[in-house]
Motif scaffolding. Structure first.
Motif, short mmCIF file in Angstrom:
data_model
loop_
_atom_site.label_atom_id
_atom_site.label_comp_id
_atom_site.label_asym_id
_atom_site.label_seq_id
_atom_site.Cartn_x
_atom_site.Cartn_y
_atom_site.Cartn_z
N TRP A 134 0.70 -1.25 -0.02
CA TRP A 134 0.12 0.05 -0.26
C TRP A 134 1.05 1.14 0.01
O TRP A 134 0.59 2.25 0.56
CB TRP A 134 -1.05 -0.16 1.31
CG TRP A 134 -0.27 -0.28 2.64
CD1 TRP A 134 0.06 0.74 3.42
CD2 TRP A 134 0.03 -1.40 3.14
NE1 TRP A 134 0.76 0.51 4.49
CE2 TRP A 134 0.69 -0.92 4.37
CE3 TRP A 134 0.05 -2.79 2.95
CZ2 TRP A 134 1.35 -1.90 5.33
CZ3 TRP A 134 0.59 -3.64 3.78
CH2 TRP A 134 1.14 -3.23 4.89
N TYR A 142 -0.36 4.94 -0.37
CA TYR A 142 -1.64 5.14 -0.13
C TYR A 142 -1.80 6.77 0.31
O TYR A 142 -0.98 7.43 0.46
CB TYR A 142 -1.82 4.35 1.12
CG TYR A 142 -1.36 5.13 2.34
CD1 TYR A 142 -1.85 5.85 3.24
CD2 TYR A 142 -0.10 4.37 2.93
CE1 TYR A 142 -1.35 6.39 4.32
CE2 TYR A 142 0.61 4.73 4.03
CZ TYR A 142 0.03 5.75 4.78
OH TYR A 142 0.53 6.28 5.57
N TRP A 157 -3.93 -1.08 -4.09
CA TRP A 157 -2.80 -1.69 -3.22
C TRP A 157 -2.71 -3.01 -3.89
O TRP A 157 -3.54 -3.61 -4.67
CB TRP A 157 -3.40 -1.78 -1.84
CG TRP A 157 -3.68 -0.62 -1.25
CD1 TRP A 157 -3.40 0.65 -1.51
CD2 TRP A 157 -4.01 -0.19 0.10
NE1 TRP A 157 -3.70 1.79 -0.64
CE2 TRP A 157 -4.04 1.18 0.30
CE3 TRP A 157 -4.57 -1.26 1.02
CZ2 TRP A 157 -4.64 1.63 1.77
CZ3 TRP A 157 -4.90 -0.75 2.46
CH2 TRP A 157 -4.80 0.75 2.58
#
Length: 169
Positions: free
Chosen positions: A68, A71, A120
């Protein structure tokens, strides 16, 4: 839902004889398909719902978030909120796995579809027929299973959701 560490993920996979990374492992399930991921969150959620209800019904599962890196804070708020609603206060990096009972299908749908929509990477592991679904940053999915029947169900799912199979060349 129980959040688990990398060590606990490895133990769960070992207990269920599921390879952690079918690409690099010595063994992998017999049947495999790679396909394009749904292009919108709504389609992603519909796909995830069909997957959890038809590919691994009545089975526990493990969702492992593996990447991730880019993010946005708003994305982490959503995932942290889901985890917090179940009493989890550790960071995702400290406990990236999510063990789900067969009664927690909606949590699985939410976690997986959000991880794919956020670009992700994540795995959904199911002991049922040694099935593994891998999300490559929301662009491509890979699926492995030991069951010809489950593989046929996945092919049907691809057709029903207009997802394109990617052939190796």
């Amino acid at each position: 839902m129980q959040c688990v560490t990398d060590i606990e993920i490895d133990a769960w996979l070992h207990q269920h004889s599921i390879p952690k990374d079918p690409y690099s492992g010595d063994t992998c399930p017999e049947f495999y398909v790679q396909f394009s991921a749904p292009s919108t969150h709504r389609q992603m959620e519909a796909f995830a719902r069909h997957y959890f209800l038809n590919i691994s019904p009545d089975a526990e599962s493990l969702i492992h978030m593996t990447d991730w890196g880019l993010y946005e804070p708003s994305q982490m708020i959503a995932i942290t909120g889901i985890r917090g609603s179940r009493g989890e206060d550790r960071w995702l990096i400290d406990a990236p796995g999510h063990r789900l009972t067969s009664e927690e299908v909606e949590l699985g749908i939410s976690l997986f579809s959000l991880s794919a929509s956020f670009a992700w990477s994540s795995y959904v592991y199911s002991p049922s027929h040694c099935s593994t679904l891998y999300n490559w940053e929301g662009d491509i999915f890979d699926f492995w299973t030991d069951s010809v029947e489950v593989f046929a169900e996945m092919k049907l799912l691809l057709t029903q959701h207009n997802l394109t199979e990617i052939t190796r060349g």
